[in-house]
Motif scaffolding. Structure first.
Motif, short mmCIF file in Angstrom:
data_model
loop_
_atom_site.label_atom_id
_atom_site.label_comp_id
_atom_site.label_asym_id
_atom_site.label_seq_id
_atom_site.Cartn_x
_atom_site.Cartn_y
_atom_site.Cartn_z
N GLU A 244 -7.25 1.37 1.39
CA GLU A 244 -6.45 1.37 0.18
C GLU A 244 -7.04 2.36 -0.81
O GLU A 244 -8.24 2.33 -1.09
N TYR A 296 14.18 -6.65 -3.92
CA TYR A 296 12.80 -6.15 -4.01
C TYR A 296 12.79 -4.69 -4.47
O TYR A 296 11.94 -4.26 -5.26
N GLU A 310 1.34 -0.03 -9.55
CA GLU A 310 0.72 -0.68 -8.39
C GLU A 310 1.63 -1.77 -7.85
O GLU A 310 1.86 -1.87 -6.63
N THR A 311 2.15 -2.60 -8.74
CA THR A 311 3.05 -3.67 -8.32
C THR A 311 4.32 -3.10 -7.71
O THR A 311 4.85 -3.63 -6.72
N CYS A 313 4.69 -0.35 -6.02
CA CYS A 313 4.42 0.09 -4.64
C CYS A 313 4.47 -1.10 -3.68
O CYS A 313 5.03 -0.99 -2.57
N SER A 314 3.90 -2.22 -4.08
CA SER A 314 3.91 -3.41 -3.22
C SER A 314 5.33 -3.91 -2.99
O SER A 314 5.69 -4.35 -1.88
N GLU A 315 6.16 -3.85 -4.04
CA GLU A 315 7.55 -4.30 -3.91
C GLU A 315 8.31 -3.43 -2.92
O GLU A 315 9.08 -3.95 -2.08
N GLU A 317 7.11 -1.69 -0.41
CA GLU A 317 6.62 -1.94 0.95
C GLU A 317 7.15 -3.27 1.48
O GLU A 317 7.50 -3.39 2.66
N THR A 318 7.22 -4.28 0.62
CA THR A 318 7.75 -5.58 1.03
C THR A 318 9.21 -5.47 1.43
O THR A 318 9.65 -6.03 2.45
N THR A 345 9.68 4.33 -1.43
CA THR A 345 8.50 4.03 -0.61
C THR A 345 7.69 5.29 -0.37
O THR A 345 6.46 5.27 -0.43
N ARG A 349 3.79 5.85 -1.53
CA ARG A 349 2.75 6.25 -0.57
C ARG A 349 2.11 7.57 -0.98
O ARG A 349 0.90 7.75 -0.83
N LYS A 352 -0.45 7.10 -3.55
CA LYS A 352 -1.71 6.59 -2.98
C LYS A 352 -2.35 7.57 -2.00
O LYS A 352 -3.33 7.26 -1.35
#
Length: 617
Positions: A244, A296, A310-311, A313-315, A317-318, A345, A349, A352
């Motif tokens: 990460e 999402y 950050e949040t 990015c997680s959403e 990917e989910t 997405t 990525r 990151k």
């Protein structure tokens, strides 16, 4: 895409920076003034010519050190006899040297050393101790010339343990280590020679009097360059193995998003979709995976709107995990949600620095929308960050071919042109971008930078005036204005603009760095810059953006130059280690590795010499 102005502006200022505070820069001006002097050329030449004897004992030009001195009568008859025997062996050794029988000469010097050891050793008198150093140095020279470098190096080490300031042994050690490819150890020897020189010439250096350093600056830089490829590869591999990676700062990501023409539409759509809580309530009620994926996606976009990257990015990917391998669900998603999910997405990525993952998402999106120029531009941005500039250029050209009015492609292709040092082509792209969108702030500021670099003061002023009319409270505009004043030597005006830039946006790291450089170039009372103030600015830049690698560079150099002891100097190494953890590109890693290698060598050299600090302040 490549990083926006927040990471690039400081480049223009770094030319007039505080780099002079680093070890080998402290006397750069002195070296340049002396480089035309014949003695400088001769000295530089002798450093690399192993056939030139380094010890005067073996050269007719300087024979005082080789000549075995006779002791006074007070030392006793036995010691006087011992000296006479050593003198005879010394003469034999010199004869073998003149005949180029180097290993036989080395054997003779060994016999002389054994003679001293068998008669009580060098501890008997200062005179004998001096003899041991001289004979060992002579033997070392013979081993080197006789093709036995390891033995020569061992003798150098022995000498330096007794006399850390022995220049000839250290210079020979440097030469041998370099020839063996032991560049790290060789760099330490260079730094030891430099530190000794600086200590002995403090007064002249402070007054700016030209003095010739023992090792040319170019040699030091060349040594670092020889070490860099392996170091960069090591840290790049470490970066690849990170599961990460931290995101860039909030300010950097916001500026990056604003560089795209779709930014306002994205934000409007995200606001229209509802609050995070509203979308969360809908998710709790949803039973269908395709609807959940769309929710999402919308919630992730809302987090982007709220700058919770950050949040977000997680959403994304989910959402993708729910439908990635299920074409039937992808088809059931609302409108173009699946394509937009792939696009967002890919952006997450890319933020990151998961370049392979970003490219995979963008390419899938492009398969769905082959004529979407904006997605092609984002693919080109990934290629840029991967160093594949020609592939990126082809993608930009494709995007412009599909949509000649694609301002995103023109802006970011201009960035690529600048990386390739094709200034005229970058200028052409920016002018085309501004013709299509005269209100494009970032393009106008980029153009101002190019005009400034080409000494077009009037053109620079015109672009900045227009930018100021468009965004009078923009941190970026004030930061660019400050850079313009800095380039013109108007340091007080530059500092005012940088402070305004900070006031407009405290999270913008660039004006902190530039303000520090302006401070360091503005002498205070007594002609000493406000170093503490500059350090404070650089620390703040790192606080607001841990990935601001130029701030680490300048802060490390300042702290190193002002270090009162080696503990502080070692803390600079830790600072660079922290910087390496946050580097994203090979160029950033290369920059930090270069100064880190030099700092480590400086500290090791200072320890060798028994110095507590290497500051000449």
């Amino acid at each position: 895409m490549s990083k926006p102005n927040a990471k690039q502006i400081a480049i223009g200022l770094s030319v007039a920076t505080i780099a002079s505070l680093i070890l080998f820069k402290l006397y750069k001006d002195s070296q340049e003034q002396a480089s035309v002097n014949k003695r400088a050329r001769d000295k530089s030449r002798s450093l690399n010519q192993s056939d030139t004897p380094l010890d005067g004992t073996l050269s007719k030009s300087v024979s005082t050190e080789a000549k075995t001195p006779l002791t006074s009568n007070a030392s006793g008859g036995s010691e006087k006899a011992l000296h006479m025997q050593i003198e005879e062996l010394d003469k034999k050794g010199k004869l073998f040297f003149k005949e180029k029988q180097y290993l036989k000469a080395a054997d003779i010097f060994t016999k002389a050393l054994d003679l001293i050891e068998n008669n009580g050793g060098s501890g008997q008198s200062t005179s004998l101790a001096r003899q041991v150093v001289t004979l060992t140095n002579n033997r070392s020279a013979m081993y080197e010339k006789g093709g036995v470098p390891d033995l020569a190096l061992a003798d150098c080490s022995s000498i330096l343990e007794q006399e850390p300031h022995h220049n000839k042994a250290r210079t020979r050690s440097l030469r041998i280590l370099e020839s063996q490819g032991k560049f790290s150890e060789a760099l330490v020897q260079i730094c030891a020679l430099q530190l000794k020189f600086m200590k002995e010439n403090q007064a002249q250096l402070r007054m700016g009097i030209p003095v010739q350093p023992p090792v040319p600056q170019q040699k030091l830089e060349d040594m670092v360059q020889k070490m860099l490829p392996a170091e960069v590869e090591k840290y790049m591999e470490m970066a690849k193995n990170k599961t990460e990676r931290p995101l860039p700062s909030q300010y950097t990501l916001t500026q990056l998003l604003k560089s795209f023409s779709g930014y306002n539409a994205w934000m409007a759509q995200a606001a229209k979709s509802g609050s995070v809580q509203t979308l969360s309530n809908l998710l709790e009620k949803s039973q269908d995976q395709e609807k959940q994926a769309s929710l999402y996606l919308k919630r992730g976009c809302r987090h982007v709107h709220d700058k919770n990257y950050e949040t977000a990015c997680s959403e994304f990917e989910t959402a993708l995990a729910l439908v990635e391998d299920k074409p039937e669900l992808q088809d059931k998603m609302e409108n173009d949600d699946y394509a937009r999910l792939l696009e967002w997405t890919g952006m997450g990525r890319h933020w990151k620095y998961d370049l392979d993952g970003a490219l995979k998402a963008y390419e899938k999106c492009n398969d769905l929308e082959p004529t979407n120029a904006n997605v092609i531009v984002k693919r080109a941005g990934v290629k840029m960050d991967a160093g594949s500039h020609e592939e990126a250029l082809e993608l930009f050209d494709t995007a412009i071919g599909l949509d000649p009015a694609a301002t995103d492609a023109l802006l970011h292709r201009a960035n690529l042109r600048l990386l390739q040092q094709k200034v005229d082509e970058a200028k052409t792209d920016l002018l085309a971008c501004l013709k299509l969108r005269p209100d494009h702030l970032l393009a106008r500021l980029r153009l101002a930078t190019i005009l400034m670099a080409t000494n077009d003061t009037e053109g620079t002023m015109q672009q900045l005036e227009k930018a100021d009319q468009m965004a009078p409270n923009s941190s970026e505009v004030h930061s660019y204005r400050g850079e313009m004043h800095f380039a013109r030597g108007e340091l007080d005006e530059a500092k005012v603009e940088f402070e305004k830039a900070i006031e407009c946006e405290p999270l913008n790291p660039t004006p902190y760095v530039n303000a520090a450089l302006a401070i360091m170039n503005t002498p205070a009372a007594g002609s000493i810059p406000d170093t503490a103030g500059a350090i404070e600015k650089l620390e703040k830049a790192i606080e607001v953006d841990p990935q601001m690698h130029s701030a680490y560079m300048h802060l490390g150099q300042l702290r190193l130059a002002m270090a009162s002891d080696l503990t502080i100097a070692r803390s600079v190494i830790s600072l660079y280690d922290r910087a390496l953890e946050n580097c994203r590109t090979p160029d950033e890693i290369r920059d930090i590795c270069g100064v880190r290698l030099l700092t480590v060598a400086q500290v090791d050299a200072a320890v060798m010499l028994g110095m507590e600090t290497f500051s000449v302040q």
